[in-house]
Design a protein around this motif. Structure first.
Motif, PDB file in Angstrom:
ATOM      1  N   GLY A   1       0.760  -1.212   0.273  1.00  7.71           N
ATOM      2  CA  GLY A   1       0.312   0.229   0.215  1.00  7.71           C
ATOM      3  C   GLY A   1       1.113   1.002   0.334  1.00  7.71           C
ATOM      4  N   LEU A   2       1.780   1.087  -0.473  1.00  2.00           N
ATOM      5  CA  LEU A   2       3.027   2.354   0.144  1.00  2.00           C
ATOM      6  C   LEU A   2       3.275   2.443  -1.343  1.00  2.00           C
ATOM      7  CD1 LEU A   2       5.801   1.019   2.237  1.00  2.00           C
ATOM      8  CD2 LEU A   2       3.483   3.252   2.591  1.00  2.00           C
ATOM      9  N   ARG A   3       2.522   2.351  -2.955  1.00  3.29           N
ATOM     10  CA  ARG A   3       3.176   3.036  -3.909  1.00  3.29           C
ATOM     11  C   ARG A   3       3.130   4.793  -4.353  1.00  3.29           C
ATOM     12  NH1 ARG A   3       0.032   0.293  -8.688  1.00  3.29           N
ATOM     13  NH2 ARG A   3      -1.049  -0.399  -6.844  1.00  3.29           N
ATOM     14  N   ASP A   4       2.082   5.067  -3.661  1.00  3.85           N
ATOM     15  CA  ASP A   4       2.256   6.787  -3.451  1.00  3.85           C
ATOM     16  C   ASP A   4       3.688   7.013  -2.613  1.00  3.85           C
ATOM     17  OD1 ASP A   4       1.221   6.944  -6.150  1.00  3.85           O
ATOM     18  OD2 ASP A   4      -0.813   7.054  -4.846  1.00  3.85           O
ATOM     19  N   GLU A   5       3.750   6.901  -1.299  1.00  2.00           N
ATOM     20  CA  GLU A   5       4.009   7.479  -0.628  1.00  2.00           C
ATOM     21  C   GLU A   5       6.466   6.883  -1.217  1.00  2.00           C
ATOM     22  OE1 GLU A   5       2.969   7.373   3.298  1.00  2.00           O
ATOM     23  OE2 GLU A   5       1.555   5.621   3.231  1.00  2.00           O
ATOM     24  N   PHE A   6       6.097   5.857  -1.466  1.00  2.00           N
ATOM     25  CA  PHE A   6       8.177   5.462  -1.780  1.00  2.00           C
ATOM     26  C   PHE A   6       7.969   6.897  -2.605  1.00  2.00           C
ATOM     27  CE2 PHE A   6      10.841   3.403  -3.886  1.00  2.00           C
ATOM     28  CZ  PHE A   6      11.588   2.891  -3.051  1.00  2.00           C
ATOM     29  N   ALA A   7       7.373   6.699  -3.733  1.00  2.00           N
ATOM     30  CA  ALA A   7       7.582   7.548  -5.468  1.00  2.00           C
ATOM     31  C   ALA A   7       8.080   8.495  -3.953  1.00  2.00           C
ATOM     32  CB  ALA A   7       6.347   7.285  -5.903  1.00  2.00           C
ATOM     33  N   ALA A   8       7.230   8.750  -3.509  1.00  2.00           N
ATOM     34  CA  ALA A   8       7.572  10.039  -2.860  1.00  2.00           C
ATOM     35  C   ALA A   8       8.852  11.278  -2.650  1.00  2.00           C
ATOM     36  CB  ALA A   8       6.628  10.631  -1.524  1.00  2.00           C
ATOM     37  N   ILE A   9       9.559   9.580  -1.434  1.00  2.00           N
ATOM     38  CA  ILE A   9      10.953   9.164  -0.805  1.00  2.00           C
ATOM     39  C   ILE A   9      12.064   9.162  -1.323  1.00  2.00           C
ATOM     40  CG2 ILE A   9       9.158   9.669   1.136  1.00  2.00           C
ATOM     41  CD1 ILE A   9      10.737   6.614   1.359  1.00  2.00           C
ATOM     42  N   SER A  10      11.433   8.608  -2.853  1.00  2.00           N
ATOM     43  CA  SER A  10      12.876   8.154  -3.500  1.00  2.00           C
ATOM     44  C   SER A  10      13.131   9.096  -5.270  1.00  2.00           C
ATOM     45  CB  SER A  10      11.835   5.899  -4.386  1.00  2.00           C
ATOM     46  OG  SER A  10      11.282   6.143  -4.819  1.00  2.00           O
ATOM     47  N   ARG A  11      13.792   8.051  -5.836  1.00  2.00           N
ATOM     48  CA  ARG A  11      13.954   8.654  -7.285  1.00  2.00           C
ATOM     49  C   ARG A  11      15.148   7.909  -8.247  1.00  2.00           C
ATOM     50  NH1 ARG A  11      16.889  13.859  -6.661  1.00  2.00           N
ATOM     51  NH2 ARG A  11      17.604  14.041  -8.444  1.00  2.00           N
TER      52      ARG A  11
END
Length: 505
Positions: free
Chosen positions: A59-69
Motif C-alpha cells: 500500500g506504499l506505491r505513492d508514499e515510496f515514490a515521494a521519498i525515492s528517486r
C-alpha cells in the motif's frame, strides 16, 4: 503468558514487510524490536522494480515514490574520472510499472513502513524489548524477552517465529544454523553527506575503478549523497571523521563547492561479506533477511533479498495458520529462496571483483575492455535488466526438468484492465493468466478455488510474455511467481491452485 500466532523478531524493513503482509492476510502478529525508535542512520539506499512492486503491495506505491528517486544506471570510471562504460536503465516504467532502479534513505523508508503498519489492528509493534531466547516444542515457541529500560523479563507464546534480527541473529543461533562464507570480504568506508548545493553529476551510480582506492558515488535524495571507498589495510573510519582528510576523497564529485556547505551525516566502516546460512528453518522458527544471507552491495540487493524473503513466506504461513494450506508448503520457503539468494550473492561478488580487483593490472584490463563491452551481443541488456533468476523447483514451482519455461519466474505486473495492473486485479490471490477461453467446467473450477481469471488480449504485454515462454496459460501465485505454465488450459493447470487457498486474502 501472552500468546500470538506469529512473533517477528526485528522491526527493520524485512520484519515490517513480513508483518504487513501477514496482516493483509488476517494473521495476528507481534513485532519485537530492541530499539525504541527507528535507527536514524542510512544503510540500504537502493532497490529494483521487483521490490518496488512489493512496496506497492503493502500500500506504499505513492508514499515510496515521494521519498525515492529513479537512477539512470551505472557508470564505470577510471582513476581520472573518465567514463569507461555506461549502462542505462529505464527510469520510466519497467515490466512491473516502476523504475528499474530507485534510490532512497532507509530511515525514511522505515518511517513510512511503520506508519503504514498502524492501519492493521492485527499487528502490534513493541520497541525497547530484547529477545533473549527461543525455545521450541511441538505446539509452538516460547519467546523470552527483556525490557531494555526496566530490565523486566517476560515470556511470550508464539505459533511461529520469524527471525528478522540481522547479521548477529539470535534466531539463527537458536536453531543452530551457521553462516557459510562464500569467499568475499572487503572493508569499506561509507560516507553520507547532505548539501543544498548541486553537485551537477550524472544521476546514476558511479563506480570508480581506481587501483589505489576503489569507490562508489550515488545520489540518494534531493539533498543527500553517498560515497563508499575501499579501505587500505591499517585504515579505519576514524581516520576520515575529520573533513580535512575526508574531503580529498569526495572532491572529485563536489568540485568547488565550499566545505562549509557539506554536512557530514555519517562516516562509518563496513565489512562487505558474502555469506549464506546453512539452513533457514527449524520447525517453527524461520530466518529472513540478513539473518539468512549477507550480500556485497555492488548490485544493491542486500535489503531487497530480505523483502523477497518476506513476500515468499508470508502468504504460505498465512495459508497454514488459516488451515487452508498444508504445513508442508512451508518447506518450499528455503528451497526457493536459498538458491535465489545464492545466485544474487554470486552475481554481486562477480560485479564487485570485476570493478575493483586486480590492482594496476586490473585497471589496465578494465581500460582496454570496458569501452568495448557494448559491442558484446546482449551484454548491455544483461547489465541493465532488473529481472532476477527464477525460483528453484519445489512443490509450488512445477517446472519440467528438460525445459525451463515460465515456472519460477516472476510474472510481469502488466496492465490487464484499463489502468489496473495484474497485482491490482489479483489482489493477493492466485491468478490464471491465459490467452484461451476456458470451458464452463474450467471456469467453474477456477471460481471454486477462489482464483482470479485473467484473459489476455492478443498483442498485449502478458500475451507476448506467454508466447515467449511457449505457453498459453500460467498459474500465478499470490506472490507473483509462476507456479506452472502449460501450452493448453487443462484441468491439471487449474488443479495446481489449492482449493480456497486465498480465502484469507
Amino acid at each position: 503468558m501472552t500468546a500470538v500466532p506469529v512473533v517477528i523478531v526485528g522491526a527493520g524493513p524485512t520484519g515490517l514487510t513480513a508483518a504487513t503482509l501477514l496482516a493483509q492476510h488476517g494473521v495476528e502478529c507481534l513485532v519485537l524490536e530492541r530499539w525504541e525508535s527507528i535507527y536514524p542512520q542510512p544503510r540500504a539506499v537502493a532497490l529494483d522494480d521487483e521490490v518496488h512492486r512489493i512496496l506497492a503491495r503493502l500500500g506504499l506505491r505513492d508514499e515510496f515514490a515521494a521519498i525515492s528517486r529513479p537512477h539512470l544506471g551505472l557508470r564505470l570510471l577510471d582513476r581520472d574520472m573518465r567514463v569507461l562504460a555506461e549502462f542505462r536503465r529505464d527510469v520510466a516504467q519497467g515490466r512491473h510499472g516502476y523504475p528499474q532502479g530507485s534510490m532512497f534513505d532507509q530511515p525514511e523508508l522505515e518511517t513510512i513502513l511503520r506508519r503504514n503498519l498502524q492501519r492493521y489492528a492485527a499487528v502490534t509493534l513493541r520497541g525497547g524489548v530484547e529477545v533473549t531466547g527461543l525455545t521450541q516444542d511441538a505446539q509452538g515457541v516460547r519467546v523470552d524477552v527483556t525490557d531494555t529500560t526496566t530490565g523486566e523479563r517476560d515470556s511470550i507464546r508464539a505459533g511461529y517465529v520469524l527471525g528478522c534480527d540481522g547479521a548477529n541473529s539470535l534466531a539463527r543461533a537458536s536453531i543452530g544454523a551457521t553462516m557459510h562464507d562464500l569467499g568475499f570480504t572487503q572493508r569499506w568506508l561509507v560516507v553520507d553527506v547532505a548539501t543544498e548545493a548541486d553537485l551537477d553529476q550524472w544521476e546514476g551510480v558511479h563506480q570508480l575503478s581506481d587501483p589505489a582506492r576503489a569507490g562508489t558515488y550515488m545520489r540518494i535524495g534531493k539533498t543527500r549523497y553517498r560515497w563508499e571507498f575501499q579501505l587500505i589495510p591499517g585504515e579505519t573510519a576514524d581516520d576520515y571523521r575529520d573533513m580535512a582528510r575526508l574531503h580529498p576523497l569526495i572532491s572529485r564529485w563536489t568540485g568547488d563547492i565550499p566545505v562549509a556547505e557539506l554536512e557530514v551525516i555519517r562516516v562509518a566502516e563496513y565489512t562487505f561479506r558474502a555469506q549464506l546460512a546453512d539452513r533457514w528453518r527449524d520447525r517453527r522458527v524461520f530466518l529472513l533477511g540478513d539473518a539468512a544471507h549477507l550480500t556485497p552491495p555492488f548490485i544493491g540487493q542486500g535489503m531487497c533479498a530480505g523483502l523477497r524473503d518476506a513476500m515468499n513466506l508470508a502468504w504460505k504461513l498465512a495459508g497454514v495458520l488459516h488451515r487452508i494450506l498444508p504445513e508442508t508448503v512451508l518447506d518450499t520457503y528455503e528451497i526457493e529462496r536459498k538458491q535465489h539468494a545464492r545466485a544474487m550473492i554470486k552475481l554481486a561478488k562477480f560485479i564487485g571483483t570485476a570493478m575493483t580487483a586486480g590492482g594496476e593490472l586490473g585497471s589496465v584490463i578494465r581500460r582496454a575492455v570496458a569501452p568495448r563491452l557494448h559491442l558484446v551481443p546482449g551484454l548491455t541488456d544483461l547489465a541493465t535488466d532488473s529481472r532476477t533468476p527464477p525460483l528453484h523447483r519445489s512443490d509450488l514451482v512445477v517446472r519440467p526438468r528438460l525445459r525451463r519455461g515460465l515456472a519460477g519466474w516472476l510474472c510481469p505486473n502488466a496492465i490487464v484492465d484499463g489502468d489496473r495492473r495484474l497485482d491490482d486485479v489479483a489482489a493477493g490471490r492466485f491468478a490464471i493468466v491465459t490467452s484461451l477461453e476456458p470451458t464452463a467446467a474450467l471456469r467453474a473450477d477456477i471460481e471454486r478455488r477462489g482464483a482470479v481469471l485473467i484473459r489476455v488480449r492478443p498483442g498485449s504485454e502478458l500475451h507476448r510474455w506467454l508466447v515467449a515462454g511457449a505457453a498459453r496459460a500460467a498459474v500465478v501465485r499470490p506472490d507473483g511467481t509462476v507456479l506452472r505454465a502449460d501450452r493448453r488450459l487443462l484441468p491439471r493447470t487449474i488443479e495446481a491452485v489449492p482449493r480456497t487457498a486465498t480465502r484469507a486474502a
